[in-house]
Design an enzyme around this catalytic site. Structure first.
Site, PDB file in Angstrom:
ATOM      1  N   TYR A  40     -32.072  47.116  18.872  1.00 50.41           N
ATOM      2  CA  TYR A  40     -31.840  46.608  17.506  1.00 50.41           C
ATOM      3  C   TYR A  40     -31.399  45.145  17.561  1.00 50.41           C
ATOM      4  CZ  TYR A  40     -30.094  46.630  12.648  1.00 50.41           C
ATOM      5  OH  TYR A  40     -29.869  46.352  11.316  1.00 50.41           O
ATOM      6  N   ASP A  84     -42.909  51.337   0.804  1.00 51.68           N
ATOM      7  CA  ASP A  84     -42.054  52.153   1.676  1.00 51.68           C
ATOM      8  C   ASP A  84     -42.937  53.128   2.438  1.00 51.68           C
ATOM      9  OD1 ASP A  84     -38.732  52.564   1.655  1.00 51.68           O
ATOM     10  OD2 ASP A  84     -39.875  54.163   2.624  1.00 51.68           O
TER      11      ASP A  84
HETATM   12  N1  LIG Z   1     -27.154  48.956   6.015  1.00 52.36           N
HETATM   13  C1  LIG Z   1     -26.621  48.062   6.836  1.00 52.36           C
HETATM   14  O1  LIG Z   1     -25.431  48.100   7.173  1.00 52.36           O
HETATM   15  C2  LIG Z   1     -27.469  46.925   7.349  1.00 52.36           C
HETATM   16  C3  LIG Z   1     -26.826  45.848   7.975  1.00 52.36           C
HETATM   17  C4  LIG Z   1     -27.590  44.792   8.458  1.00 52.36           C
HETATM   18  C5  LIG Z   1     -28.966  44.819   8.333  1.00 52.36           C
HETATM   19  N2  LIG Z   1     -29.559  45.884   7.726  1.00 52.36           N
HETATM   20  C6  LIG Z   1     -31.015  45.860   7.632  1.00 52.36           C
HETATM   21  O2  LIG Z   1     -31.395  45.935   6.278  1.00 52.36           O
HETATM   22  C7  LIG Z   1     -32.674  46.575   6.184  1.00 52.36           C
HETATM   23  C8  LIG Z   1     -32.586  47.715   5.183  1.00 52.36           C
HETATM   24  O3  LIG Z   1     -31.625  48.636   5.631  1.00 52.36           O
HETATM   25  P1  LIG Z   1     -30.944  49.712   4.663  1.00 52.36           P
HETATM   26  O4  LIG Z   1     -29.543  49.821   5.090  1.00 52.36           O
HETATM   27  O5  LIG Z   1     -31.271  49.399   3.268  1.00 52.36           O
HETATM   28  O6  LIG Z   1     -31.695  51.025   5.180  1.00 52.36           O
HETATM   29  P2  LIG Z   1     -32.275  52.294   4.393  1.00 52.36           P
HETATM   30  O7  LIG Z   1     -32.532  53.307   5.451  1.00 52.36           O
HETATM   31  O8  LIG Z   1     -31.415  52.641   3.219  1.00 52.36           O
HETATM   32  O9  LIG Z   1     -33.666  51.764   3.821  1.00 52.36           O
HETATM   33  C9  LIG Z   1     -34.707  51.396   4.687  1.00 52.36           C
HETATM   34  C10 LIG Z   1     -36.015  51.783   4.027  1.00 52.36           C
HETATM   35  O10 LIG Z   1     -37.078  51.354   4.904  1.00 52.36           O
HETATM   36  C11 LIG Z   1     -38.037  52.400   4.953  1.00 52.36           C
HETATM   37  N3  LIG Z   1     -38.762  52.306   6.217  1.00 52.36           N
HETATM   38  C12 LIG Z   1     -38.309  52.672   7.444  1.00 52.36           C
HETATM   39  N4  LIG Z   1     -39.280  52.484   8.347  1.00 52.36           N
HETATM   40  C13 LIG Z   1     -40.357  51.998   7.673  1.00 52.36           C
HETATM   41  C14 LIG Z   1     -41.661  51.618   8.055  1.00 52.36           C
HETATM   42  N5  LIG Z   1     -42.066  51.721   9.323  1.00 52.36           N
HETATM   43  N6  LIG Z   1     -42.511  51.159   7.104  1.00 52.36           N
HETATM   44  C15 LIG Z   1     -42.115  51.078   5.801  1.00 52.36           C
HETATM   45  N7  LIG Z   1     -40.892  51.446   5.375  1.00 52.36           N
HETATM   46  C16 LIG Z   1     -40.027  51.891   6.311  1.00 52.36           C
HETATM   47  C17 LIG Z   1     -37.255  53.693   4.840  1.00 52.36           C
HETATM   48  O11 LIG Z   1     -38.086  54.762   4.397  1.00 52.36           O
HETATM   49  C18 LIG Z   1     -36.175  53.307   3.846  1.00 52.36           C
HETATM   50  O12 LIG Z   1     -36.581  53.583   2.512  1.00 52.36           O
HETATM   51  C19 LIG Z   1     -33.054  47.001   7.595  1.00 52.36           C
HETATM   52  O13 LIG Z   1     -33.904  46.033   8.166  1.00 52.36           O
HETATM   53  C20 LIG Z   1     -31.704  47.023   8.314  1.00 52.36           C
HETATM   54  O14 LIG Z   1     -31.854  46.824   9.705  1.00 52.36           O
HETATM   55  C21 LIG Z   1     -28.855  46.938   7.232  1.00 52.36           C
END
Ligand SMILES: NC(=O)c1ccc[n+]([C@@H]2O[C@H](COP(=O)([O-])OP(=O)(O)OC[C@H]3O[C@@H](n4cnc5c(N)ncnc54)[C@H](O)[C@@H]3O)[C@@H](O)[C@H]2O)c1
Length: 250
Positions: A157, A38
């Protein structure tokens, strides 16, 4: 599923929160050795602490997935800690700038592309050679429903997540006969910290987009990711797995 994962090493990017954290915990619970990356090393370490407290095996590594050297360092950390890399979830992502295309700041657009799209290229670029050395592997790339359909306020996005799906298909074809399976997962709106603090009216609006009548949970996404990483998905490659409560079926 436990036998599929015993003795396997998995790298999870963005494993300090949300979906990545859920998958890291689930992988450790079925005996995989997990390397948790992370950007925020403290949260990655907190995931690792939770895993080790439950009797699992894990290591934390910091680094920005938008930077190739950092991604290489995460892959190298997995190999040096556990001897090989077999599994990966390229998951770290951000929401990025929103609005009409003419109003989007170009530097913010490029940053979103680095974190949400180029990161997946860097991930597979460094993971696949290690998986070939290990005799095979499985990769899941985290896309979104917005990697399948459009949404006018989230152009960068949507662009990045469609790119993840295309990159997954093209790369999967190149390695299908070499023991490496690569698939993308496309969640609908999931109840993670990404949505924390969203006003109730906005949450209600998001719920209404899902025919199932609620947002998804981290566990529901993790279940599909673990299936794809497991040997049970042995004939599944180059596919897009939708976990969206019916969102894209409308
Ligand atoms: N939550 C949703 O509704 C949803 C829906 C579809 C897709 N997604 C995708 O799922 C993935 C995870 O999302 P989430 O909801 O768990 O988000 P989240 O914000 O809870 O977790 C994302 C994590 O990635 C880390 N991160 C961000 N930028 C980073 C970087 N440059 N290098 C390393 N770590 C980094 C953050 O610190 C965080 O811990 C993402 O790719 C998001 O686009 C999420």
């Amino acid at each position: 599923m436990a036998n599929d994962f015993e003795g396997k090493t998995a790298l999870v990017t963005g494993g300090g929160s949300g979906i990545g954290k859920g998958v890291a915990l689930s992988l450790a619970a079925v005996s995989a050795q997990v390397v948790v990356n992370d950007f925020n090393l403290e949260t990655a370490q907190a995931t690792v602490d939770e895993i080790t407290a439950a009797g699992g095996t894990a290591t934390a590594v910091g680094g920005d997935v938008g930077k190739p050297d950092d991604v290489k360092a995460a892959v190298d950390a997995a190999v040096s800690a556990y001897g090989a890399l077999h599994l990966a979830l390229n998951n770290a992502g951000i929401g990025g700038p929103q609005g009409p295309i003419a109003d989007i700041d170009i530097d913010e657009y490029l940053k979103l592309m680095d974190v949400n799209l180029h990161s997946v290229f860097y991930g597979m670029h460094f993971e696949i050679p290690e998986m070939l050395k290990a005799g095979g592997g499985s990769i899941v790339n985290m896309s979104s429903i917005l990697g399948l359909v459009g949404e006018p306020i989230a152009i960068p996005y949507v662009t990045a997540k469609h790119g993840v799906a295309g990159m997954t298909k093209a790369t999967a074809l190149g390695y299908a006969d070499q023991g490496i399976r690569i698939n993308s997962v496309h969640p609908g709106y999931i109840d993670t910290p990404l949505l924390e603090g969203a006003p109730q009216q906005m949450r209600d609006g998001l719920v209404a987009l899902h025919p199932i009548g609620r947002l998804g949970s981290v566990e529901e996404v993790a279940n599909v990711v673990l299936f794809l990483l497991s040997d049970k998905a042995g004939f599944v490659t180059g596919s897009q797995y939708v976990v969206d409560g019916g969102y894209t079926s409308r």
